[in-house]
Design an enzyme around this catalytic site. Structure first.
Site, mmCIF file in Angstrom:
data_model
loop_
_atom_site.group_PDB
_atom_site.id
_atom_site.type_symbol
_atom_site.label_atom_id
_atom_site.label_comp_id
_atom_site.label_asym_id
_atom_site.label_seq_id
_atom_site.Cartn_x
_atom_site.Cartn_y
_atom_site.Cartn_z
ATOM 1 N N ARG A 37 -31.659 -66.075 74.326
ATOM 2 C CA ARG A 37 -32.814 -65.831 73.446
ATOM 3 C C ARG A 37 -34.027 -65.437 74.292
ATOM 4 O O ARG A 37 -34.828 -64.598 73.902
ATOM 5 C CB ARG A 37 -33.125 -67.046 72.556
ATOM 6 C CG ARG A 37 -34.388 -66.879 71.728
ATOM 7 C CD ARG A 37 -34.412 -67.719 70.443
ATOM 8 N NE ARG A 37 -33.887 -69.064 70.621
ATOM 9 C CZ ARG A 37 -34.507 -70.051 71.289
ATOM 10 N NH1 ARG A 37 -35.691 -69.845 71.833
ATOM 11 N NH2 ARG A 37 -33.951 -71.247 71.410
ATOM 12 N N TYR A 45 -42.843 -46.919 55.051
ATOM 13 C CA TYR A 45 -41.575 -47.559 54.757
ATOM 14 C C TYR A 45 -41.788 -48.689 53.740
ATOM 15 O O TYR A 45 -42.643 -49.564 53.935
ATOM 16 C CB TYR A 45 -40.981 -48.111 56.059
ATOM 17 C CG TYR A 45 -39.609 -48.697 55.891
ATOM 18 C CD1 TYR A 45 -38.524 -47.875 55.592
ATOM 19 C CD2 TYR A 45 -39.392 -50.053 56.023
ATOM 20 C CE1 TYR A 45 -37.258 -48.414 55.428
ATOM 21 C CE2 TYR A 45 -38.126 -50.595 55.867
ATOM 22 C CZ TYR A 45 -37.069 -49.771 55.564
ATOM 23 O OH TYR A 45 -35.818 -50.305 55.404
ATOM 24 N N LYS A 96 -32.295 -46.184 63.452
ATOM 25 C CA LYS A 96 -32.372 -44.788 63.015
ATOM 26 C C LYS A 96 -32.039 -43.850 64.184
ATOM 27 O O LYS A 96 -30.947 -43.894 64.695
ATOM 28 C CB LYS A 96 -33.756 -44.536 62.401
ATOM 29 C CG LYS A 96 -34.197 -45.628 61.407
ATOM 30 C CD LYS A 96 -33.340 -45.692 60.154
ATOM 31 C CE LYS A 96 -33.599 -46.945 59.316
ATOM 32 N NZ LYS A 96 -34.983 -47.209 58.940
ATOM 33 N N ASP A 101 -45.805 -46.771 63.756
ATOM 34 C CA ASP A 101 -44.357 -46.788 63.558
ATOM 35 C C ASP A 101 -43.843 -45.402 63.949
ATOM 36 O O ASP A 101 -44.116 -44.414 63.265
ATOM 37 C CB ASP A 101 -44.050 -47.112 62.089
ATOM 38 C CG ASP A 101 -42.549 -47.247 61.818
ATOM 39 O OD1 ASP A 101 -41.752 -46.573 62.513
ATOM 40 O OD2 ASP A 101 -42.181 -47.995 60.901
HETATM 41 C C1 LIG Z 1 -35.787 -48.289 58.535
HETATM 42 C C2 LIG Z 1 -37.209 -48.327 58.868
HETATM 43 C C3 LIG Z 1 -37.852 -49.532 59.165
HETATM 44 C C4 LIG Z 1 -37.149 -50.873 59.083
HETATM 45 O O1 LIG Z 1 -36.154 -50.999 60.042
HETATM 46 P P1 LIG Z 1 -34.789 -51.849 59.829
HETATM 47 O O2 LIG Z 1 -34.048 -51.575 61.080
HETATM 48 O O3 LIG Z 1 -34.134 -51.322 58.601
HETATM 49 O O4 LIG Z 1 -35.190 -53.265 59.666
HETATM 50 C C5 LIG Z 1 -39.185 -49.471 59.522
HETATM 51 N N1 LIG Z 1 -39.862 -48.308 59.570
HETATM 52 C C6 LIG Z 1 -39.276 -47.133 59.269
HETATM 53 C C7 LIG Z 1 -40.066 -45.873 59.347
HETATM 54 C C8 LIG Z 1 -37.933 -47.106 58.917
HETATM 55 O O5 LIG Z 1 -37.363 -45.930 58.612
#
Ligand SMILES: *Cc1c(COP(=O)(O)O)cnc(C)c1O
Length: 402
Positions: A53, A106, A204, A179
């Site tokens: 962890r 998101y 992603k 983000d």
């Molecule tokens: C998918 C996504 C998230 C969240 O991520 P997870 O891996 O699904 O928890 C946050 N921001 C954006 C732009 C995303 O496409």
């Protein structure tokens, strides 16, 4: 580790944090599938490792790799993008703090900030990400601790001026978080534009193969409220515990090595499809920052090296046409998520953004979002042709039934 900051993106992607195993010479560092590490005496740790962890070599290697690509000071990998966001929010906020939050983003980020952090006394003001005057006006002096923006945004693909957002944040003594999931560090490096932290859903483009969930926070060297940002987020990762496991970090690190090649193809396929879609009568508007007609086009050119693989379409035939299109294709799989090698299609209003239906953040009901994969582009066009035929038939039937 073995790389320098002036090496090219693809060189760093392949080598940063990914040096061969010193013990055996294995070119690919092993997956350290272990929870704990033997100690050579009480609290005498080997290379600082005690318990996974706190640290794990597979996770640390991936963190080093991604941090190098973002040009950051330190990086932290989490079990999902949302877990990464949650850790960052907890690391820097206290009850009573306020967030200026990009409105087009998101859906899960919105849910996290409103429904989880809202309960702990965190408030937020959603703002149009393209309107810096609105961003500045939303700041509450003495209360606003964080500005949070996603660019390109999801699913309207608006472009935020990152340097402008950073100036407003810093004038207010607040932090700017970007983000960078859609653009990836191959196309855009927010820390170099003044952001203090970048968050990713590594699920992603970074993982890139739709086979792993993960998230990351990468921070600039910065103090906030008397503590190093890296230290605050690192402590949150350890004490909160939503860490990414070694198998997941291995997959994300493997994906990250080919990010540059994949993004080039995502971008060129998206550009080809966008031009083609723009000539079709079923399509009212194509939203893509690479189009000269896109309001954020010039800004996107100045702050990024390309326009990405996400394209949104507004259908002339309304919701009926959009739904028929989304449900009719073969290669474009009907699915949430994005950024994998395979193409996906999403009906955002009811899939990714169902939690904001009926609010000012709701997505247009004639919108469909494409995550353009890296398949042969001619095959993608043939698939879209099937989708457009379905859209046409559905809106005809709808008109006939009225
Ligand atoms: C998918 C996504 C998230 C969240 O991520 P997870 O891996 O699904 O928890 C946050 N921001 C954006 C732009 C995303 O496409």
């Amino acid at each position: 580790m073995g790389t320098t900051s002036h090496q090219g993106f693809n060189t760093q992607a392949i080598h940063a944090g990914q040096a061969p195993d010193p013990l055996t010479g294995a070119v690919i560092p092993p997956i350290y599938q272990t929870s704990t590490f033997v100690q050579d005496g009480i609290n005498v740790l080997r290379n600082g490792h005690e318990y996974s962890r706190g640290s794990n070599p597979t996770r640390n290697g991936f963190e080093t790799q991604l941090t190098a690509l973002e040009g950051g000071h330190a990086g932290f990998a989490f079990a999902s993008g949302i877990a990464a966001e949650d850790a960052l929010l907890r690391a820097v906020l206290a009850p009573g703090d306020h967030i200026v939050l990009g409105a087009d983003g998101y859906g899960g980020t919105n849910r996290l900030i409103n429904r989880l952090h809202g309960k702990w006394g965190i408030t937020n003001t959603p703002v149009d990400i393209t309107d810096l005057d609105a961003v500045a006006a939303a700041v509450q002096p003495g209360k606003t601790a964080l500005l949070w923006v996603e660019t390109p945004s999801n699913p309207l693909l608006g472009i935020a001026d990152v340097a402008g957002w950073a100036r407003i944040a810093h004038a207010a003594g607040a932090l700017l978080v970007v983000d960078n999931t859609f653009a990836t560090p191959f196309l855009q490096r927010p820390l170099s534009l003044g952001a203090d932290a970048v968050v990713h859903s590594t699920t992603k483009y970074i993982g890139g193969h739709s086979d792993v969930l993960g998230g990351a926070v990468i921070v600039a060297r910065k103090e906030f409220r008397g503590e190093e940002l890296a230290q605050s987020v690192g402590f949150q990762q350890f004490a909160g515990g939503a860490v990414a496991g070694p198998q997941d970090c291995f997959l994300a690190a493997r994906g990250l090595k080919t990010l540059g090649l994949r993004m080039e193809r995502h971008c060129s396929n998206a550009a080809t499809l966008t031009d083609w879609l723009g000539t079709r009568e079923e399509v009212e508007t194509v939203l893509y920052p690479g189009l000269e007609s896109h309001p954020g086009h010039e800004l996107a050119k100045t702050q990024s090296n390309g326009f990405g693989g996400i394209v949104s379409i507004l259908f002339a035939g309304g919701e009926t046409a959009a739904r028929a299109f989304a449900e009719s294709m073969k290669l474009f799989a009907l699915s949430v998520s994005l950024g994998g090698v395979e193409s996906l299609v999403c009906y955002s209003a009811e899939m990714t953004h169902a939690s904001v239906v009926g609010t000012p953040l709701a997505v247009p009901r004639n919108l469909v979002r494409l995550s353009v994969g890296i398949e042969q582009v001619e095959d993608l066009i043939a698939d879209l042709e099937v989708g457009l035929a379905a859209a046409r038939n559905a809106s005809r039937q709808y008109a006939g039934a009225r």
